[in-house]
Design a protein around this motif. Structure first.
Motif, PDB file in Angstrom:
ATOM      1  N   ASN A 185       0.813  -1.207   0.000  1.00  0.00           N
ATOM      2  CA  ASN A 185       0.000   0.000   0.000  1.00  0.00           C
ATOM      3  C   ASN A 185       0.845   1.254   0.000  1.00  0.00           C
ATOM      4  O   ASN A 185       0.532   2.226  -0.690  1.00  0.00           O
ATOM      5  CB  ASN A 185      -0.904   0.015   1.240  1.00  0.00           C
ATOM      6  CG  ASN A 185      -2.243  -0.623   0.937  1.00  0.00           C
ATOM      7  OD1 ASN A 185      -2.677  -0.595  -0.213  1.00  0.00           O
ATOM      8  ND2 ASN A 185      -2.863  -1.193   1.943  1.00  0.00           N
TER       9      ASN A 185
ATOM     10  N   ASN B  57       0.862   4.127  -2.757  1.00  0.00           N
ATOM     11  CA  ASN B  57       0.587   5.500  -2.312  1.00  0.00           C
ATOM     12  C   ASN B  57       1.640   6.462  -2.863  1.00  0.00           C
ATOM     13  O   ASN B  57       1.326   7.525  -3.393  1.00  0.00           O
ATOM     14  CB  ASN B  57       0.568   5.513  -0.774  1.00  0.00           C
ATOM     15  CG  ASN B  57       0.093   6.829  -0.193  1.00  0.00           C
ATOM     16  OD1 ASN B  57      -0.671   7.554  -0.831  1.00  0.00           O
ATOM     17  ND2 ASN B  57       0.570   7.155   0.994  1.00  0.00           N
ATOM     18  N   ILE B  58       2.900   6.048  -2.756  1.00  0.00           N
ATOM     19  CA  ILE B  58       3.997   6.903  -3.229  1.00  0.00           C
ATOM     20  C   ILE B  58       3.957   7.024  -4.753  1.00  0.00           C
ATOM     21  O   ILE B  58       4.101   8.120  -5.310  1.00  0.00           O
ATOM     22  CB  ILE B  58       5.356   6.354  -2.748  1.00  0.00           C
ATOM     23  CG1 ILE B  58       5.447   6.503  -1.227  1.00  0.00           C
ATOM     24  CG2 ILE B  58       6.507   7.074  -3.429  1.00  0.00           C
ATOM     25  CD1 ILE B  58       6.630   5.808  -0.602  1.00  0.00           C
TER      26      ILE B  58
ATOM     27  N   LYS C  10       1.179   9.343  -5.831  1.00  0.00           N
ATOM     28  CA  LYS C  10       1.556  10.739  -5.574  1.00  0.00           C
ATOM     29  C   LYS C  10       2.507  11.235  -6.651  1.00  0.00           C
ATOM     30  O   LYS C  10       2.390  12.354  -7.148  1.00  0.00           O
ATOM     31  CB  LYS C  10       2.182  10.817  -4.178  1.00  0.00           C
ATOM     32  CG  LYS C  10       2.699  12.176  -3.758  1.00  0.00           C
ATOM     33  CD  LYS C  10       4.187  12.351  -4.018  1.00  0.00           C
ATOM     34  CE  LYS C  10       5.033  11.343  -3.279  1.00  0.00           C
ATOM     35  NZ  LYS C  10       6.442  11.388  -3.680  1.00  0.00           N
TER      36      LYS C  10
ATOM     37  N   LEU D 248       0.752  11.858  -9.877  1.00  0.00           N
ATOM     38  CA  LEU D 248      -0.035  13.088  -9.733  1.00  0.00           C
ATOM     39  C   LEU D 248       0.869  14.309  -9.930  1.00  0.00           C
ATOM     40  O   LEU D 248       0.525  15.260 -10.645  1.00  0.00           O
ATOM     41  CB  LEU D 248      -0.653  13.107  -8.329  1.00  0.00           C
ATOM     42  CG  LEU D 248      -1.899  13.944  -8.098  1.00  0.00           C
ATOM     43  CD1 LEU D 248      -3.016  13.475  -9.007  1.00  0.00           C
ATOM     44  CD2 LEU D 248      -2.335  13.827  -6.642  1.00  0.00           C
ATOM     45  N   LEU D 249       2.038  14.249  -9.301  1.00  0.00           N
ATOM     46  CA  LEU D 249       2.993  15.354  -9.451  1.00  0.00           C
ATOM     47  C   LEU D 249       3.421  15.495 -10.905  1.00  0.00           C
ATOM     48  O   LEU D 249       3.517  16.600 -11.431  1.00  0.00           O
ATOM     49  CB  LEU D 249       4.227  15.116  -8.574  1.00  0.00           C
ATOM     50  CG  LEU D 249       4.067  15.400  -7.080  1.00  0.00           C
ATOM     51  CD1 LEU D 249       5.295  14.934  -6.319  1.00  0.00           C
ATOM     52  CD2 LEU D 249       3.846  16.887  -6.838  1.00  0.00           C
TER      53      LEU D 249
ATOM     54  N   LEU E  83       8.858  11.639   4.549  1.00  0.00           N
ATOM     55  CA  LEU E  83       8.842  10.225   4.156  1.00  0.00           C
ATOM     56  C   LEU E  83       9.707   9.418   5.118  1.00  0.00           C
ATOM     57  O   LEU E  83       9.334   8.337   5.558  1.00  0.00           O
ATOM     58  CB  LEU E  83       9.383  10.069   2.735  1.00  0.00           C
ATOM     59  CG  LEU E  83       8.533  10.667   1.616  1.00  0.00           C
ATOM     60  CD1 LEU E  83       9.262  10.582   0.286  1.00  0.00           C
ATOM     61  CD2 LEU E  83       7.215   9.917   1.519  1.00  0.00           C
TER      62      LEU E  83
ATOM     63  N   VAL F  87       7.371   4.245   6.808  1.00  0.00           N
ATOM     64  CA  VAL F  87       7.687   3.624   5.520  1.00  0.00           C
ATOM     65  C   VAL F  87       9.196   3.401   5.401  1.00  0.00           C
ATOM     66  O   VAL F  87       9.985   4.281   5.749  1.00  0.00           O
ATOM     67  CB  VAL F  87       7.191   4.536   4.383  1.00  0.00           C
ATOM     68  CG1 VAL F  87       7.645   4.027   3.044  1.00  0.00           C
ATOM     69  CG2 VAL F  87       5.674   4.644   4.426  1.00  0.00           C
TER      70      VAL F  87
END
Ligand SMILES: Nc1ncnc2c1ncn2[C@@H]1O[C@H](COP(=O)(O)OP(=O)(O)OP(=O)(O)O)[C@@H](O)[C@H]1O
Ligand SMILES: [Mg+2]
Lengths: 300, 446
Positions: free
Chosen positions: B2, B6-7, B10, B13-14, B287, B292
């Motif tokens: 997960n 998630n990373i 992101k 998206l960036l 981070l 993580v």
């Protein structure tokens, strides 16, 4: 085993190359208390915090968080929230996207994540700007978001590294209110700053750092008692005081240093109409720092 | 898992918010693919005389003669005139690929594209050599491809686009001075390529003019109507052996694999920079203080890079399909795409260790990309390069990546033959991954 100290650090040393940043620092923070870590630029405050969260490995010394010494483990990390001194946000993402991502890092998901993100947006008073990119925010809004990101996963220990740098009085007040809420909820907070008023106002205990070392720690009244020195009485008057009075007269103002200014004045049985203005300057953390280091805390 | 997703999410998206990175990922490869594709349309044909055809001229008009002359002028074709029976025999013995019947009265409507009922050219083909026969039709129908080509051969459009991009690079606030200089140089190079395209196109036009100078009706044949039929009639179904010869059916076959690599390199450099940016913008700190693990952070970045690399390949292949590129093996193409993506994820990770600032990594990353591209055949096909460079090219991951893609698009490799290029790509990717992980860890534990 129950622990009374949320954080205890013993004899921490850290150098960058041959520049010593922290030299033999020991620190204890009782659970549920707020510690102000006060020191001028370069004192080693950020370095200390980074060692506490396992970002930097101390050259020597030990750290325990709660009753655990494995500070880089996932378990301990979930207990801690940090709002770094340098803003740690994705400028191209919105507040909501930032929060969702950071929440996800702590394993939050589904409705719990939604709920925490909403809470954090409220906390930062950014609910109406949630879908705007961070790069369009003011400095104060970014600071507030930076703070809220540290609280998403409901940590027990919150580290705030100069959370009020570059914000206007309104945002600053907002951040203070936020810290109060954390204190009421029983969280342990470490708060670094070089504004002594902030430390005086918010913190149960204050630790004063300079050049990598801890000079003193205690409650604010304790520190002032120990190192604040005497209060200063200033009497403004057009006529000189009676000649048997102690202190100095410079033609306008009469000055007297005293440990107990009120008693001193009472003993002199002075006539109030004698002065146009009477002031008593009590020592504060600034005086404590001055007395400990011979330098002023602010580097103006 | 997960955390990795998630990373990666992101990071994608960036990426979607970064116009500059998007241009290098998607826009630039398209530009390169189309430019080079046009160049190869005129120069990248099969070996001279490799495609044998027979022409049966039942019309015997000036027009049919001109058509035969035009076909003969095409150096890829070896044209012979004969009668239908002989032609059929030649096809059976695989002497020729196809036959063209120019029916009686063809000349009457040839070149008159508004003719109501044009007499079709009839192409007879060997069904077992479908690819080459298709190419034959392609030669006859060159006009169709040229419709799209003309738009791009009008290089003023291309130049305008390049100028605009150059300007937006200059004005960009997110780019550092070093990167601006580097990217401007890249665009200047592309402009020089546009000049080359102009030149090649001019030469091709001159040749076409020379070939048709004695008959001004020649252009009309391009618009001819074509019908095809099975030259074996229905008399047999014997020779079903697959043709494993490499077959280049259009300039896109050549230009797309190499331009895909520009997007792939853009993806690697972009994500290497973004990894360093996490450090310089302070987000890495969050981070790292989260539960993580460092490996998960790297894998998340890697996954995002992997996905965006596959996105480039997917987009280019789709565009290629629309333009007429027909990969011989979609399955192997997918395999090659995965191997290429893996390799460049590794390269991305190693690149991120090249420096500690965005400028440093961006500059060094693109410099390495340029060298890999030059020696790997992404700037110019390997076949055009001097022998010493061809030898050195074995060292460039770009060469192996292009080879893998070409292998599935037109080189007609078998799975076994692809083993070596795939293994090389995976090996390079793994080494890069190890280097990246080592330096990432070292950077964390100061
Ligand atoms: N990454 C680094 N590399 C080299 N030296 C560093 C690094 N970070 C901090 N230092 C040095 O370590 C010392 C302590 O720095 P630190 O950032 O901990 O101080 P600080 O108390 O947080 O200061 P400020 O109030 O300015 O934030 C300083 O002398 C600083 O120059
Ligand atoms: Mg600091």
């Amino acid at each position: 085993m129950t622990h009374t100290h949320m954080v205890s650090a013993r004899d921490l040393h850290k150098s960058y190359g041959n520049r010593v940043a922290v030299a033999g620092l020991s620190l204890e923070v009782p659970s549920g208390q707020t510690l102000g870590l006060l020191g001028p630029n370069g004192a080693g405050k950020t370095t200390t915090l980074q060692m506490l969260v396992g970002l930097l490995r101390p050259d020597s010394g030990t750290i325990s968080i709660g009753d655990r010494t494995d500070v880089s483990s996932a378990g301990v990390r979930s207990m801690i929230g940090i709002a770094p001194q340098s803003l740690s946000l994705y400028e191209e993402l919105t507040a909501e996207e930032n929060l969702r991502f950071f929440g996800g890092l702590y394993g939050l998901k589904g409705s719990r994540l939604v709920q925490r993100v909403d809470w954090a947006l409220d906390f930062a008073e950014l609910a109406d700007r949630r879908r705007h990119r961070v790069q369009t925010y003011s400095g104060g809004m970014k600071r507030r978001l930076n703070f809220a990101c540290a609280l998403l996963h409901e940590p027990q220990l919150v580290l705030l590294d100069e959370p009020t740098v570059g914000v206007d009085p309104q945002s600053r007040q907002h951040i203070f209110d936020g810290i109060r809420r954390l204190q009421q909820a029983g969280l342990t907070v470490i708060y670094t700053t070089h504004y002594m008023e902030e430390a005086q106002r918010l913190c149960d205990r204050v630790a004063i750092m300079d050049q990598g070392q801890l000079l003193e720690q205690g409650t604010v009244p304790e520190l002032i008692d120990r190192h604040g020195g005497k209060s200063l009485i200033l009497g403004h008057s057009a006529t000189p005081p009676p000649s048997h009075w102690p202190g100095r007269w410079d033609g306008q103002v009469w000055r007297l240093e005293s440990d107990r200014p009120v008693q001193a004045l009472a003993e002199l049985a002075f006539d109030a109409s004698q002065f146009t203005r009477l002031q008593i300057e009590q020592p504060d953390l600034e005086s404590v720092f001055l007395n400990l280091t011979g330098r002023s805390l602010r580097d103006e | 898992m997960n955390a990795i997703l998630n990373i990666a999410y992101k990071d994608l998206l960036l990426l979607s918010r970064d116009r500059m990175a998007l241009f290098f990922l998607l826009g630039f490869p398209v530009l390169m693919g189309v430019l080079f594709g046009l160049m190869y349309q005129s120069s990248g044909r099969p070996e001279p005389g490799s495609v044998g055809i027979a022409v049966i001229d039942e019309d015997q008009s000036a027009m049919s003669q001109a058509l035969i002359q035009n076909l003969t002028a095409n150096t890829s074709l070896q044209v012979q005139t004969t009668d239908l029976a002989t032609a059929r025999q030649w096809i059976k013995t695989r002497k020729i690929v196809g036959l063209v019947i120019v029916p009686a009265r063809f000349g009457e409507t040839a070149g008159i594209f508004w003719a109501e009922d044009p007499v079709p050219l009839r192409v007879g083909r060997d069904p077992s050599r479908g690819a080459e026969a298709a190419m034959l039709e392609g030669f006859l129908l060159e006009a169709a491809g040229q419709l799209l080509a003309q738009r791009w051969q009008d290089t003023t459009e291309t130049r305008k686009l390049l100028q605009e991009q150059k300007q937006s690079i200059q004005q960009s606030e997110s780019l550092t001075a070093v990167n601006k200089r580097l990217l401007s140089q890249l665009f200047t190079t592309v402009e020089q390529w546009v000049d080359d395209v102009d030149e090649v196109t001019q030469q091709a036009e001159d040749r076409a003019e020379a070939a048709s100078s004695d008959d001004d009706g020649a252009v009309g044949f391009q618009l001819a109507k074509i019908e095809s039929f099975d030259a074996f009639a229905s008399e047999q179904a014997d020779s079903k052996q697959a043709d494993s010869e490499p077959t280049i059916r259009s300039g896109w076959d050549l230009s797309f694999p190499q331009s895909i690599l520009w997007g792939v390199m853009g993806s690697a450099a972009g994500f290497a920079i973004s990894l360093v940016r996490e450090r310089s913008r302070g987000t890495l700190l969050r981070l790292q203080t989260s539960p993580v693990a460092p490996l998960q952070i790297l894998l998340g970045k890697g996954l995002a890079c992997f996905v965006s690399t596959l996105l480039v390949v997917g987009m280019m292949v789709t565009l290629g399909l629309l333009l007429g590129m027909r990969p011989q093996s979609p399955g192997l193409l997918l395999g090659s795409a995965l191997a290429v993506a893996f390799c460049f994820v590794g390269i991305m990770m190693a690149m991120s260790a090249l420096g500690s600032t965005e400028e440093g990594v961006g500059g060094a990353g693109w410099a390495i990309n340029m060298v890999m591209a030059m020696f790997g055949g992404a700037m110019m096909p390997l076949a055009f390069m001097p022998p010493f460079m061809q030898t050195l090219s074995d060292l460039s991951p770009v060469k192996w990546a292009i080879l893998s893609l070409e292998a599935a698009i037109w080189r007609n490799y078998s799975l076994g033959e692809l083993g070596v290029p795939w293994a090389v790509l995976i090996a390079i990717g793994s080494v890069g991954f190890a280097i990246g992980l080592y330096y990432f860890h070292r950077g964390l534990s100061r």
